[in-house]
Every structure is written in C-alpha cells, then in structure tokens.
Motif scaffolding. Sequence first.
Motif, PDB file in Angstrom:
ATOM      1  N   GLU A 112      62.180  33.385  27.863  1.00  0.00           N
ATOM      2  CA  GLU A 112      61.386  34.049  28.817  1.00  0.00           C
ATOM      3  C   GLU A 112      60.022  33.912  28.830  1.00  0.00           C
ATOM      4  O   GLU A 112      59.300  34.236  29.788  1.00  0.00           O
ATOM      5  CB  GLU A 112      61.993  35.406  29.227  1.00  0.00           C
ATOM      6  N   PHE A 169      64.677  40.507  32.099  1.00  0.00           N
ATOM      7  CA  PHE A 169      64.099  39.169  31.397  1.00  0.00           C
ATOM      8  C   PHE A 169      62.817  38.686  32.177  1.00  0.00           C
ATOM      9  O   PHE A 169      62.240  37.769  31.425  1.00  0.00           O
ATOM     10  CB  PHE A 169      65.159  38.121  31.272  1.00  0.00           C
ATOM     11  N   ARG A 209      61.113  41.866  29.032  1.00  0.00           N
ATOM     12  CA  ARG A 209      60.944  40.743  27.857  1.00  0.00           C
ATOM     13  C   ARG A 209      59.662  40.152  27.590  1.00  0.00           C
ATOM     14  O   ARG A 209      59.024  40.155  26.573  1.00  0.00           O
ATOM     15  CB  ARG A 209      62.058  39.918  27.901  1.00  0.00           C
TER      16      ARG A 209
END
Length: 298
Positions: free
Chosen positions: A52, A77, A81
């Motif tokens: 990601e 994500f 993230r």
Amino acid sequence: MDTMRDRFIATTTRLLEEDPRLALLLAEISRDGFEGAARAHPDRVINVGIREQLLIGAGAGMALTGMRPFMHTFASFLVERPFEQVKLDLGHQGVGGVLVSAGGSYDWPAGGFTHMAPGDVALLDTLDGWTVHVPGHPDEAETLLRQAAAGDDRVYVRLSLQSNRRARPVGPALSTLRQGAGGVVIAVGPMLDDVLTATDGLDVTVLYAATVRPFDAAGLRRAAGASGNADVVIVEPYLAGTSTAEANDALADIPHRVLGLGVGRAELRRYGQMADHLAAHGLDARTLRQRIAGFMTL
C-alpha cells in the motif's frame, strides 16, 4: 441495484477509455473487476500487489508526470496504513490524486478490525487541501468520481456497501430535504435514509451532505438561522464527532450546541453483520430518533 464499488469499477473502466491522462493503481483489491481494463491499458492500470505504501508512492510519481491517478483499496489500507506516503508523496510534493476506498467503517465485519476504518476521514482532517466525498448511492458515486477524474486536486472518495434507496443531487453545498424550527440534523452519505426515518414527524431541518470537506459552513449558518435554533446534530458513517469542530467553527459567533453521532471508539470484537454494527453504534433509525429527540429542544 449495483453497489458503489461495482459502479466504481464500471465508471473507471469507461473513464480509462475516455481520458488518456487517467491511471488506475490497485493493491490486489478489485483486481478481478479490472481485468479487461488492464488488458486494454497495461501502461495505465497497474496492480502493485499488497504494497500500500508503493500504491501511494507510485500514484504520486505518475501525478508528477501529469497523469491523474486513481488509487484504490480498502479504506484501512488506503488511508491508515500508508498515511506517511499520503502526507508526503501527495501533500508535501503538492501533487493531486484520487483515493477511492472500499469497505467503509464495517462493511465486512468478518474481516475484523484490520479491515475497518472508522477513523479515515478524521485522519485526513490532519492534512491540508483534501476534498472528501461520502456518496450515499451508486449514482452519486459515479457523479463524484467523474468530477474527481476531471480535476487536479487531492480527493478522497469513500465508498460503502451502505446505500440509500435513491440518489440525491450532489455538490459542495448542503442540500435541504426538510425544514423545521427545532434544530438542524445533518445526514452524511449513506446515513440519510435512517436519519429521514428517525426524524419523521419531528420539527427539525434535515440537511444532506455527500461532500464533507470542504465543509459548507455558510450553508449550516443559513439553516440554523432559518430554523431559529442553532442546535445541530451531525450523523456520520465514520468516527463520531469527526465534523463537530467544523460545525462549531461555522457557528462560532452564535450560541449553539452540537452533537456528533457516528461510529464509537470502542472496538466491537464480535463479527456480526453490518446491521448489528449499526445498532451497536446507535446508528439504526430507532436509536437515532431517541438520541436526536433527546438532544433537541422539541
């Protein structure tokens, strides 16, 4: 009815044909839906795998060359993230791009907390210059995606399996669906149907927002003035209270009260279904009515 994610796949596939500037970057999620687009445009449809941070970095690099990147995966994500890359690769470098999420706050409860992102909009609020769309229907999602594709700014389009029964006109301004004298209720995106049910028969103004950033401060001020009551309830499909600061700033010189309803901070550790999570966070129509009526002076 198709889902917002289905509409994203269909709309983006068409946009790739229409606009040679558009690129799509995936991190495995929705890969199958874009197989045809990837074959037709192998240089502009790129799956980076479960990386990601690379998703955002590669998208920013393409933006630096003049392309318009769509970057897509689950919200947890896409925003949480790789947040450092969102902050630096896009924001610090001053380039635009479109983040298109799926999964919402709890669309897939069986995926557990790793696949939930109730704090995504609040996290983006720490950065400058982001437009945030929260459509409440696939038709709204298509309109907002097309608008985002045509621009050069930084945009987040938050898609969900939650959907209202009908689409509403979308734009930067709050739209008025009901008028009343007992206060103002703002329904964001897919919260609208439950808010309309919850406020049926209550003497309140109901506003709808599919775009939450920038926040329509002037529209809220007008609605509060027209109602003669500056009590405001904001019902959002993500972290409760995310937009209360925006409402407080909008009404700073007016005596007012603001209640933010949304997803609570406590983690729910049983999977259940989406309806179970809505009820647990007090976002079902019955509980919303109790909370709104209890707060307003009606």
